[in-house]
Every structure is written in C-alpha cells, then in structure tokens.
Design a protein around this motif. Structure first.
Motif, PDB file in Angstrom:
ATOM      1  N   ILE A 127     -62.525  47.887 -28.190  1.00  0.00           N
ATOM      2  CA  ILE A 127     -62.074  48.919 -27.266  1.00  0.00           C
ATOM      3  C   ILE A 127     -60.629  48.664 -26.849  1.00  0.00           C
ATOM      4  CG2 ILE A 127     -64.387  49.368 -26.370  1.00  0.00           C
ATOM      5  CD1 ILE A 127     -63.494  47.787 -23.819  1.00  0.00           C
ATOM      6  N   LYS A 128     -60.027  49.702 -26.315  1.00  0.00           N
ATOM      7  CA  LYS A 128     -58.676  49.611 -25.769  1.00  0.00           C
ATOM      8  C   LYS A 128     -58.650  50.505 -24.530  1.00  0.00           C
ATOM      9  CE  LYS A 128     -53.880  50.047 -27.116  1.00  0.00           C
ATOM     10  NZ  LYS A 128     -52.936  50.312 -28.205  1.00  0.00           N
ATOM     11  N   ILE A 129     -58.081  50.020 -23.469  1.00  0.00           N
ATOM     12  CA  ILE A 129     -57.973  50.801 -22.234  1.00  0.00           C
ATOM     13  C   ILE A 129     -56.555  51.350 -22.165  1.00  0.00           C
ATOM     14  CG2 ILE A 129     -58.089  50.720 -19.714  1.00  0.00           C
ATOM     15  CD1 ILE A 129     -60.145  48.395 -20.126  1.00  0.00           C
ATOM     16  N   ILE A 130     -56.456  52.680 -22.094  1.00  0.00           N
ATOM     17  CA  ILE A 130     -55.147  53.316 -22.104  1.00  0.00           C
ATOM     18  C   ILE A 130     -54.971  54.214 -20.881  1.00  0.00           C
ATOM     19  CG2 ILE A 130     -54.940  53.250 -24.623  1.00  0.00           C
ATOM     20  CD1 ILE A 130     -55.683  56.246 -24.610  1.00  0.00           C
ATOM     21  N   SER A 131     -53.736  54.478 -20.559  1.00  0.00           N
ATOM     22  CA  SER A 131     -53.405  55.374 -19.456  1.00  0.00           C
ATOM     23  C   SER A 131     -53.346  56.802 -19.983  1.00  0.00           C
ATOM     24  CB  SER A 131     -52.050  54.982 -18.854  1.00  0.00           C
ATOM     25  OG  SER A 131     -51.678  55.896 -17.855  1.00  0.00           O
ATOM     26  N   THR A 132     -53.922  57.730 -19.230  1.00  0.00           N
ATOM     27  CA  THR A 132     -53.905  59.140 -19.629  1.00  0.00           C
ATOM     28  C   THR A 132     -53.557  60.009 -18.422  1.00  0.00           C
ATOM     29  OG1 THR A 132     -56.298  59.242 -19.264  1.00  0.00           O
ATOM     30  CG2 THR A 132     -55.558  58.902 -21.540  1.00  0.00           C
ATOM     31  N   LEU A 133     -52.327  59.848 -17.952  1.00  0.00           N
ATOM     32  CA  LEU A 133     -51.872  60.661 -16.831  1.00  0.00           C
ATOM     33  C   LEU A 133     -51.755  62.112 -17.268  1.00  0.00           C
ATOM     34  CD1 LEU A 133     -49.026  58.344 -15.504  1.00  0.00           C
ATOM     35  CD2 LEU A 133     -51.276  58.674 -14.499  1.00  0.00           C
ATOM     36  N   GLN A 134     -52.167  63.018 -16.418  1.00  0.00           N
ATOM     37  CA  GLN A 134     -52.078  64.446 -16.708  1.00  0.00           C
ATOM     38  C   GLN A 134     -51.126  65.085 -15.705  1.00  0.00           C
ATOM     39  OE1 GLN A 134     -53.734  66.035 -19.331  1.00  0.00           O
ATOM     40  NE2 GLN A 134     -54.082  63.894 -19.891  1.00  0.00           N
ATOM     41  N   THR A 185     -44.528  56.639 -19.081  1.00  0.00           N
ATOM     42  CA  THR A 185     -45.287  55.863 -18.103  1.00  0.00           C
ATOM     43  C   THR A 185     -46.655  55.496 -18.666  1.00  0.00           C
ATOM     44  OG1 THR A 185     -44.124  56.943 -16.287  1.00  0.00           O
ATOM     45  CG2 THR A 185     -46.201  55.861 -15.742  1.00  0.00           C
ATOM     46  N   ASP A 186     -47.295  56.433 -19.377  1.00  0.00           N
ATOM     47  CA  ASP A 186     -48.573  56.130 -20.032  1.00  0.00           C
ATOM     48  C   ASP A 186     -48.435  54.933 -20.962  1.00  0.00           C
ATOM     49  OD1 ASP A 186     -50.470  57.900 -19.008  1.00  0.00           O
ATOM     50  OD2 ASP A 186     -50.029  59.464 -20.479  1.00  0.00           O
ATOM     51  N   ASP A 187     -47.379  54.940 -21.774  1.00  0.00           N
ATOM     52  CA  ASP A 187     -47.164  53.828 -22.709  1.00  0.00           C
ATOM     53  C   ASP A 187     -46.998  52.510 -21.962  1.00  0.00           C
ATOM     54  OD1 ASP A 187     -47.311  55.599 -24.821  1.00  0.00           O
ATOM     55  OD2 ASP A 187     -45.136  55.745 -25.085  1.00  0.00           O
ATOM     56  N   ARG A 188     -46.209  52.530 -20.903  1.00  0.00           N
ATOM     57  CA  ARG A 188     -45.992  51.301 -20.124  1.00  0.00           C
ATOM     58  C   ARG A 188     -47.269  50.820 -19.461  1.00  0.00           C
ATOM     59  NH1 ARG A 188     -40.311  53.090 -17.367  1.00  0.00           N
ATOM     60  NH2 ARG A 188     -39.016  52.738 -19.200  1.00  0.00           N
ATOM     61  N   LEU A 189     -47.995  51.759 -18.856  1.00  0.00           N
ATOM     62  CA  LEU A 189     -49.243  51.385 -18.189  1.00  0.00           C
ATOM     63  C   LEU A 189     -50.269  50.870 -19.189  1.00  0.00           C
ATOM     64  CD1 LEU A 189     -49.618  54.235 -15.550  1.00  0.00           C
ATOM     65  CD2 LEU A 189     -49.133  51.819 -15.111  1.00  0.00           C
ATOM     66  N   SER A 190     -50.347  51.498 -20.351  1.00  0.00           N
ATOM     67  CA  SER A 190     -51.290  51.042 -21.376  1.00  0.00           C
ATOM     68  C   SER A 190     -50.987  49.611 -21.787  1.00  0.00           C
ATOM     69  CB  SER A 190     -51.244  51.972 -22.597  1.00  0.00           C
ATOM     70  OG  SER A 190     -51.753  53.245 -22.261  1.00  0.00           O
ATOM     71  N   SER A 191     -49.725  49.286 -21.886  1.00  0.00           N
ATOM     72  CA  SER A 191     -49.324  47.918 -22.216  1.00  0.00           C
ATOM     73  C   SER A 191     -49.744  46.951 -21.108  1.00  0.00           C
ATOM     74  CB  SER A 191     -47.813  47.867 -22.427  1.00  0.00           C
ATOM     75  OG  SER A 191     -47.392  46.561 -22.687  1.00  0.00           O
ATOM     76  N   ILE A 192     -49.549  47.359 -19.881  1.00  0.00           N
ATOM     77  CA  ILE A 192     -49.958  46.531 -18.734  1.00  0.00           C
ATOM     78  C   ILE A 192     -51.476  46.386 -18.698  1.00  0.00           C
ATOM     79  CG2 ILE A 192     -50.074  46.471 -16.206  1.00  0.00           C
ATOM     80  CD1 ILE A 192     -47.249  47.829 -16.259  1.00  0.00           C
ATOM     81  N   TYR A 193     -52.186  47.505 -18.946  1.00  0.00           N
ATOM     82  CA  TYR A 193     -53.653  47.460 -18.947  1.00  0.00           C
ATOM     83  C   TYR A 193     -54.167  46.481 -19.997  1.00  0.00           C
ATOM     84  CZ  TYR A 193     -53.624  51.809 -16.187  1.00  0.00           C
ATOM     85  OH  TYR A 193     -53.435  52.768 -15.229  1.00  0.00           O
ATOM     86  N   GLU A 194     -53.469  46.419 -21.127  1.00  0.00           N
ATOM     87  CA  GLU A 194     -53.877  45.516 -22.199  1.00  0.00           C
ATOM     88  C   GLU A 194     -53.947  44.078 -21.682  1.00  0.00           C
ATOM     89  OE1 GLU A 194     -52.174  44.404 -26.591  1.00  0.00           O
ATOM     90  OE2 GLU A 194     -51.897  46.455 -25.850  1.00  0.00           O
ATOM     91  N   ASN A 195     -52.975  43.691 -20.867  1.00  0.00           N
ATOM     92  CA  ASN A 195     -52.969  42.343 -20.297  1.00  0.00           C
ATOM     93  C   ASN A 195     -53.983  42.194 -19.171  1.00  0.00           C
ATOM     94  OD1 ASN A 195     -50.913  41.353 -21.987  1.00  0.00           O
ATOM     95  ND2 ASN A 195     -49.362  42.299 -20.692  1.00  0.00           N
ATOM     96  N   ILE A 196     -54.059  43.203 -18.319  1.00  0.00           N
ATOM     97  CA  ILE A 196     -54.979  43.129 -17.173  1.00  0.00           C
ATOM     98  C   ILE A 196     -56.427  43.019 -17.631  1.00  0.00           C
ATOM     99  CG2 ILE A 196     -55.958  44.472 -15.257  1.00  0.00           C
ATOM    100  CD1 ILE A 196     -53.141  45.545 -14.721  1.00  0.00           C
TER     101      ILE A 196
END
Length: 107
Positions: free
Chosen positions: A83-90, A51-62
């Motif tokens: 910079i790069k915005i990535i998802s970091t779900l814990q 999910t982090d990988d998918r969200l990071s890809s989406i964030y890249e576009n957003i």
C-alpha cells in the motif's frame, strides 16, 4: 495591512449550517468557470497538486512502519498487501471548513 485572527470579533466559522467557510466555498464554486478568474483557479489547482506531492512524500515517512506491517501480512500474490498513503486534496472541498474570514488591521 495584515490580517490578525483576533480581529474576528463576532464573525466566526462556528455558525450552524451556514459557516463562513461554506459560504466562501460556495462563492468559489459559482465563479470557478468565470473566464476572468480562470488563471487564478488554475494556479490554485496547480499549487494543490504540488502540495499533494509534498504531503505524499511526508506521509511515506510518517506511515513507513504501518505500511511495512500491512505488507508483512502478505497476500495470495506478491504485492497484494503493498500500500501507499497519498494526499488527495480537492480544490472545491478544501475551502469548505478550511478558510477563516478575518478583519484586516493596520499595524
């Protein structure tokens, strides 16, 4: 059987200090190292990573425009403001505040 959010009745996540979400999270933390649940915990963590990988890809576009604007400021060296915005779900924190206890209802 299915779950239905309206079946909550008086059970809510809005209780002060001891939300049901926090209790769910605490239960998870207590049983996290339980060898009987190891495989399920590993699956949970693996799914979060996906999910982090998918969200990071989406964030890249957003955030494409924001990233481009930050990069336009430039820095002393090349890529200083890249910079790069990535998802970091814990997994431990995800359960707290993000789970809801509902009653099951037959349909």
């Amino acid at each position: 059987m299915s779950t239905h959010p309206s079946a909550r009745r008086d059970v809510t996540n809005q209780d002060k200090g001891n939300t049901l979400s926090r209790q769910t999270s605490n239960l998870y933390k207590k049983q996290e190292d339980n060898s009987d649940k190891f495989n399920e915990n590993e699956k949970f963590i693996d799914h979060l990573s996906e999910t982090d990988d998918r969200l990071s890809s989406i964030y890249e576009n957003i955030f494409e425009d924001v990233v481009r604007k930050v990069e336009s400021f430039g820095g002393v060296k090349p890529n200083d403001t890249s910079i790069k915005i990535i998802s970091t779900l814990q997994h431990r924190e995800l359960l707290e505040g993000n789970t809801t206890v509902v009653y099951k209802q037959d349909k």
